[in-house]
Design an enzyme around this catalytic site. Structure first.
Site, PDB file in Angstrom:
ATOM      1  CD  GLU A 165      -2.681   1.302   2.518  1.00 42.07           C
ATOM      2  OE1 GLU A 165      -3.445   2.273   2.649  1.00 42.07           O
ATOM      3  OE2 GLU A 165      -2.581   0.392   3.369  1.00 42.07           O
ATOM      4  CD  GLU A 259      -6.455   1.239   5.736  1.00 42.08           C
ATOM      5  OE1 GLU A 259      -5.646   0.929   6.610  1.00 42.08           O
ATOM      6  OE2 GLU A 259      -6.138   1.471   4.562  1.00 42.08           O
TER       7      GLU A 259
END
Length: 282
Positions: A165, A259
């Protein structure tokens, strides 16, 4: 997982394209099965697990095996540790590799898409004093290529993915953009190493987020969704219509996980998110 597309999530009953996930900490329930049922009642297809340090995910294996056998959809785990594979301290970096190796083994047993991690988080920013990190860019790169190379080898051996990420410039100094992530994937050269872009970080780092997604689509195996203010999708100004429809047009079939922090009560806000994303992914 499908041999044709290893990011597509399968259960015994269905083959889900773009499953929309919610991270498990946002959902009430005494166990994973109860959380899954609540998540489905809110319109989600499954859960994203959280992977803490000290081999916490591995210690949950009895519960997770039972949930998997009972049809719970949980294709990804997001790391939740205090140090990461890009740590300046060699012992901490090696511990992070061991932790991620364990998480990959767990996700493979659950037939998961993979386990995700940033290069680092909150360790150093070139946008804040003292501005120059204690390690050179060349040494940063060498450490990441080594760590992700080893993790990718393990992921390939067990049948899952290690997912990187990219974080924004204030949270990490090494991999901030999708293009930097693609370059690292290319240098490692293992298809078990893929990207998990996050729309919040993209809002800061990408001049053209949709174009960045389209250009990197062959390297993307997971997507994290939160708005420009790090709240739930719909609470800020990220253009989810453009970004989700770009993923659809490019043929992306992997998960999209929420998220984010929440601007209010989970049971009020989160049911609004799947319809918002699904209308552009369908």
């Amino acid at each position: 997982m499908s041999a044709a597309d290893p990011t597509r999530v399968q259960t015994e009953e269905q083959n889900i394209v773009n499953p929309i996930l919610v991270q498990e900490q946002h959902v009430p329930g005494r166990d994973v099965e109860e959380k899954f049922e609540v998540a489905r009642s809110w319109g989600f297809d499954g859960l994203e697990l959280r992977g803490q340090g000290d081999f916490a995910l591995e210690k949950r294996l009895p519960e997770l095996r039972r949930a998997h056998a009972n049809g719970v959809v949980m294709p990804t785990v997001c790391v939740e540790m205090l140090h990461f594979v890009g740590a300046f301290d060699r012992d901490l970096a090696e511990d992070a590799v061991r932790q991620m190796t364990s998480q990959l083994t767990v996700m493979a047993e659950l037939d998961g898409v993979g386990a995700m991690t940033p290069a680092s988080y909150g360790m150093f920013s070139r946008r804040l004093p003292p501005f120059e990190p204690p390690r050179s860019p060349e040494d940063d790169q060498a450490q990441l290529v080594d760590a992700f190379g080893r993790l990718a080898e393990h992921a390939a051996s067990v049948g899952t993915h290690i997912l990187l990420e990219p974080l924004n410039r204030y949270e990490d100094h090494m991999v901030n953009s999708i293009a930097q992530g693609v370059a690292l994937c290319s240098e490692v050269g293992n298809p078990a190493f893929r990207l998990a872009p996050d729309t919040y970080h993209m809002n800061i780092e990408e001049a053209d987020p949709a174009r960045s997604l389209a250009d990197a689509i062959e390297f993307i195996a997971h997507v994290q969704a939160s708005d420009s203010n790090r709240l739930e999708p719909g609470a800020g100004h990220v253009d989810f219509a453009l970004e989700m429809s770009t993923l659809r047009a490019a043929g992306y079939t992997g998960p999209v996980a929420i998220e984010s922090r929440l601007s209010g009560a989970a049971d009020v806000l989160l049911p609004t998110v799947p319809p918002l994303l699904r209308r552009y992914l369908a």
